[in-house]
Design a protein around this motif. Structure first.
Motif, PDB file in Angstrom:
ATOM      1  N   TRP A 165     -58.791  40.676  -2.149  1.00 14.90           N
ATOM      2  CA  TRP A 165     -57.354  40.769  -1.879  1.00 14.90           C
ATOM      3  C   TRP A 165     -56.758  42.084  -2.381  1.00 14.90           C
ATOM      4  CZ3 TRP A 165     -57.376  37.502   1.651  1.00 14.90           C
ATOM      5  CH2 TRP A 165     -58.094  36.307   1.537  1.00 14.90           C
ATOM      6  N   LEU A 166     -57.417  42.732  -3.333  1.00 13.38           N
ATOM      7  CA  LEU A 166     -56.990  44.063  -3.749  1.00 13.38           C
ATOM      8  C   LEU A 166     -57.591  45.144  -2.847  1.00 13.38           C
ATOM      9  CD1 LEU A 166     -57.080  43.752  -7.643  1.00 13.38           C
ATOM     10  CD2 LEU A 166     -55.064  44.111  -6.213  1.00 13.38           C
ATOM     11  N   ARG A 167     -58.834  44.932  -2.406  1.00 12.71           N
ATOM     12  CA  ARG A 167     -59.454  45.929  -1.538  1.00 12.71           C
ATOM     13  C   ARG A 167     -58.791  46.015  -0.171  1.00 12.71           C
ATOM     14  NH1 ARG A 167     -64.254  44.630  -0.128  1.00 12.71           N
ATOM     15  NH2 ARG A 167     -64.472  42.625  -1.219  1.00 12.71           N
ATOM     16  N   LEU A 168     -58.102  44.959   0.246  1.00 12.42           N
ATOM     17  CA  LEU A 168     -57.344  45.017   1.501  1.00 12.42           C
ATOM     18  C   LEU A 168     -56.214  46.038   1.430  1.00 12.42           C
ATOM     19  CD1 LEU A 168     -57.107  41.295   2.665  1.00 12.42           C
ATOM     20  CD2 LEU A 168     -57.926  43.219   4.032  1.00 12.42           C
ATOM     21  N   LEU A 169     -55.848  46.450   0.215  1.00  9.44           N
ATOM     22  CA  LEU A 169     -54.814  47.466   0.028  1.00  9.44           C
ATOM     23  C   LEU A 169     -55.407  48.870  -0.025  1.00  9.44           C
ATOM     24  CD1 LEU A 169     -52.681  45.630  -2.691  1.00  9.44           C
ATOM     25  CD2 LEU A 169     -52.149  45.888  -0.256  1.00  9.44           C
ATOM     26  N   GLY A 170     -56.712  48.990   0.215  1.00 10.34           N
ATOM     27  CA  GLY A 170     -57.372  50.287   0.153  1.00 10.34           C
ATOM     28  C   GLY A 170     -57.128  51.110   1.404  1.00 10.34           C
ATOM     29  N   ARG A 171     -57.936  52.146   1.562  1.00  8.86           N
ATOM     30  CA  ARG A 171     -57.802  53.048   2.699  1.00  8.86           C
ATOM     31  C   ARG A 171     -59.120  53.151   3.448  1.00  8.86           C
ATOM     32  NH1 ARG A 171     -54.120  57.058   2.619  1.00  8.86           N
ATOM     33  NH2 ARG A 171     -54.792  57.252   4.787  1.00  8.86           N
ATOM     34  N   VAL A 173     -62.549  53.264   5.225  1.00  9.12           N
ATOM     35  CA  VAL A 173     -63.697  52.356   5.331  1.00  9.12           C
ATOM     36  C   VAL A 173     -63.605  51.202   4.340  1.00  9.12           C
ATOM     37  CG1 VAL A 173     -65.232  54.133   6.237  1.00  9.12           C
ATOM     38  CG2 VAL A 173     -65.055  53.824   3.778  1.00  9.12           C
ATOM     39  N   ILE A 174     -62.952  51.421   3.198  1.00 13.41           N
ATOM     40  CA  ILE A 174     -62.822  50.347   2.208  1.00 13.41           C
ATOM     41  C   ILE A 174     -61.949  49.224   2.767  1.00 13.41           C
ATOM     42  CG2 ILE A 174     -61.824  49.758  -0.043  1.00 13.41           C
ATOM     43  CD1 ILE A 174     -62.809  52.459  -1.047  1.00 13.41           C
ATOM     44  N   GLN A 175     -60.839  49.596   3.379  1.00 13.78           N
ATOM     45  CA  GLN A 175     -59.973  48.584   3.974  1.00 13.78           C
ATOM     46  C   GLN A 175     -60.650  47.909   5.166  1.00 13.78           C
ATOM     47  OE1 GLN A 175     -56.285  49.559   6.267  1.00 13.78           O
ATOM     48  NE2 GLN A 175     -55.261  48.398   4.649  1.00 13.78           N
ATOM     49  N   LYS A 176     -61.360  48.683   5.988  1.00 13.23           N
ATOM     50  CA  LYS A 176     -62.048  48.105   7.143  1.00 13.23           C
ATOM     51  C   LYS A 176     -63.099  47.092   6.699  1.00 13.23           C
ATOM     52  CE  LYS A 176     -61.386  51.954  10.353  1.00 13.23           C
ATOM     53  NZ  LYS A 176     -62.044  53.020  11.154  1.00 13.23           N
ATOM     54  N   GLN A 177     -63.833  47.411   5.626  1.00 11.39           N
ATOM     55  CA  GLN A 177     -64.813  46.471   5.087  1.00 11.39           C
ATOM     56  C   GLN A 177     -64.135  45.185   4.623  1.00 11.39           C
ATOM     57  OE1 GLN A 177     -68.103  46.278   4.739  1.00 11.39           O
ATOM     58  NE2 GLN A 177     -68.057  44.433   3.444  1.00 11.39           N
ATOM     59  N   GLU A 181     -64.496  41.213   5.912  1.00  3.78           N
ATOM     60  CA  GLU A 181     -64.729  40.072   5.021  1.00  3.78           C
ATOM     61  C   GLU A 181     -63.644  39.010   5.197  1.00  3.78           C
ATOM     62  OE1 GLU A 181     -65.386  41.342   0.940  1.00  3.78           O
ATOM     63  OE2 GLU A 181     -66.209  43.223   1.685  1.00  3.78           O
ATOM     64  N   LEU A 182     -62.418  39.454   5.421  1.00  4.40           N
ATOM     65  CA  LEU A 182     -61.311  38.524   5.658  1.00  4.40           C
ATOM     66  C   LEU A 182     -61.572  37.691   6.907  1.00  4.40           C
ATOM     67  CD1 LEU A 182     -58.356  37.495   5.222  1.00  4.40           C
ATOM     68  CD2 LEU A 182     -57.620  39.446   6.607  1.00  4.40           C
ATOM     69  N   ILE A 183     -61.985  38.368   7.990  1.00  2.00           N
ATOM     70  CA  ILE A 183     -62.245  37.679   9.244  1.00  2.00           C
ATOM     71  C   ILE A 183     -63.390  36.679   9.103  1.00  2.00           C
ATOM     72  CG2 ILE A 183     -63.001  38.003  11.635  1.00  2.00           C
ATOM     73  CD1 ILE A 183     -61.655  40.793  11.493  1.00  2.00           C
ATOM     74  N   ALA A 184     -64.385  37.042   8.280  1.00  2.00           N
ATOM     75  CA  ALA A 184     -65.576  36.203   8.123  1.00  2.00           C
ATOM     76  C   ALA A 184     -65.329  34.948   7.292  1.00  2.00           C
ATOM     77  CB  ALA A 184     -66.704  37.016   7.490  1.00  2.00           C
ATOM     78  N   LEU A 185     -64.203  34.877   6.589  1.00  2.00           N
ATOM     79  CA  LEU A 185     -63.907  33.691   5.792  1.00  2.00           C
ATOM     80  C   LEU A 185     -63.718  32.481   6.701  1.00  2.00           C
ATOM     81  CD1 LEU A 185     -61.328  35.100   3.186  1.00  2.00           C
ATOM     82  CD2 LEU A 185     -63.690  34.393   2.734  1.00  2.00           C
ATOM     83  N   PRO A 186     -64.022  31.278   6.230  1.00  2.00           N
ATOM     84  CA  PRO A 186     -63.816  30.078   7.054  1.00  2.00           C
ATOM     85  C   PRO A 186     -62.357  29.944   7.462  1.00  2.00           C
ATOM     86  CG  PRO A 186     -65.082  29.572   5.064  1.00  2.00           C
ATOM     87  CD  PRO A 186     -64.569  30.964   4.894  1.00  2.00           C
ATOM     88  N   SER A 187     -62.129  29.475   8.672  1.00  4.18           N
ATOM     89  CA  SER A 187     -60.754  29.318   9.156  1.00  4.18           C
ATOM     90  C   SER A 187     -59.970  28.334   8.309  1.00  4.18           C
ATOM     91  CB  SER A 187     -60.761  28.868  10.614  1.00  4.18           C
ATOM     92  OG  SER A 187     -61.477  27.647  10.755  1.00  4.18           O
ATOM     93  N   SER A 188     -60.664  27.489   7.558  1.00  2.62           N
ATOM     94  CA  SER A 188     -59.997  26.521   6.688  1.00  2.62           C
ATOM     95  C   SER A 188     -59.496  27.142   5.385  1.00  2.62           C
ATOM     96  CB  SER A 188     -60.942  25.366   6.362  1.00  2.62           C
ATOM     97  OG  SER A 188     -62.126  25.855   5.731  1.00  2.62           O
TER      98      SER A 188
END
Length: 300
Positions: A165-171, A173-177, A181-188
């Protein structure tokens, strides 16, 4: 990237993540053409940080704190500016407790977390910032305690679920990675859905902006990708659920119940292409249980 544009995203993001576990105050300050979003957070109670869904962010928010996120690497001037704003926060809090006839313990003063894409070693050395690896991960540097400031260098955080949740604030390739990972989390996953809702609402609010830089547009693209892929997944899961319900209802009508063997048949049918699935449904009413199981085995 304009800090004003980025700060608007940060405010939406942190308020959405932290409000379920405490009180969030957004103090937006306009400096020239820039907006500085200062997020103040006061937890409702003790946050059990062990395996918390917010990971490292929960640990940051386990006590009163102020969070400021920068879209670019910062220098000494920005850190001094943060310190000045933190002193203003201390003054406001002191006024609040004084009005209640109390005093504020220096050890309970909120810590300011300065979150940056990266931090130069010269900057960290200049302010005496040090790692505390016995309690915190790499990438988190603490100034001498009297300052109540920590610097989070996102590019140095370990790539784990704890730091997502902190790396989503990056720039870049870090943010893209982190988006992958966010997309890969279970929809639940509730935090995943919460973040996607935040991204959707924020995206609507900024799409009318006409002064976006290329970096601003890259941020929109990265986060929009997360929303669109997750939405496509949700549609696919909805189709699969509808298919399963149709097949199970047909089998239940034909054979009174769906036992373990027939459940395996259902699982096999759901793997078929749409045309094959429709064709098999037409044949289903004429197949006996034995024929159905034989057909399942042949498909397996």
């Amino acid at each position: 990237m304009t800090q004003k544009f980025y700060s608007l995203f940060v405010e939406h993001y942190l308020e959405g993540l932290l409000s379920p576990v405490g009180s969030v105050e957004i103090s937006g300050v306009i400096i020239g053409s820039e907006r500085r979003g200062i997020v103040l957070f006061f937890p409702k109670g003790t946050i059990q940080t062990e395996r918390h869904s917010l990971g490292l962010l929960a640990k940051v928010a386990q006590s009163d704190c102020s969070i400021e996120v920068y879209c670019e690497q910062i220098g000494e001037t920005e850190v001094r500016s943060c310190l000045h704003k933190l002193l203003n926060v201390f003054s406001i809090l002191n006024c609040r407790v004084s009005a209640e006839g109390k005093t504020l313990d220096d050890n309970n003063l909120p810590r300011l977390w300065i979150v940056v894409p990266s931090a130069s070693q010269d900057l960290l050395n200049g302010f005496g910032a040090q790692l505390e690896l016995e309690n915190w991960s790499t990438g988190i540097y603490f100034l001498p305690n009297i300052f109540r400031i920590a610097i989070v260098a996102i590019n140095q955080l370990p790539v784990t679920s704890e730091t997502l949740w902190l790396r989503l604030l990056g720039r870049g390739v870090i943010q893209k990675q982190a988006v992958s990972e966010l997309i890969a989390l279970p929809s639940s996953n509730r935090v995943r859905q919460n973040v996607l809702d935040i991204v959707y609402r924020w995206r609507i609010s900024v799409m009318t902006q006409t002064d976006l830089t290329e970096d601003d547009q890259e941020l929109i693209m990265n986060l929009t990708e997360a929303y669109q892929e997750a939405r496509a997944q949700a549609v696919q899961e909805g189709v699969q659920l509808e298919r399963r319900q149709v097949v199970e209802n047909l089998l239940r009508f034909r054979f009174d119940s769906v036992d373990e063997e027939l459940s395996r048949v259902v699982d096999s049918l759901l793997q078929l292409a749409p045309d094959d699935f429709a064709r098999f449904l037409l044949e289903l009413s004429s197949l006996s249980r034995e024929e159905l199981l034989a057909r399942f085995v042949s498909h397996g």
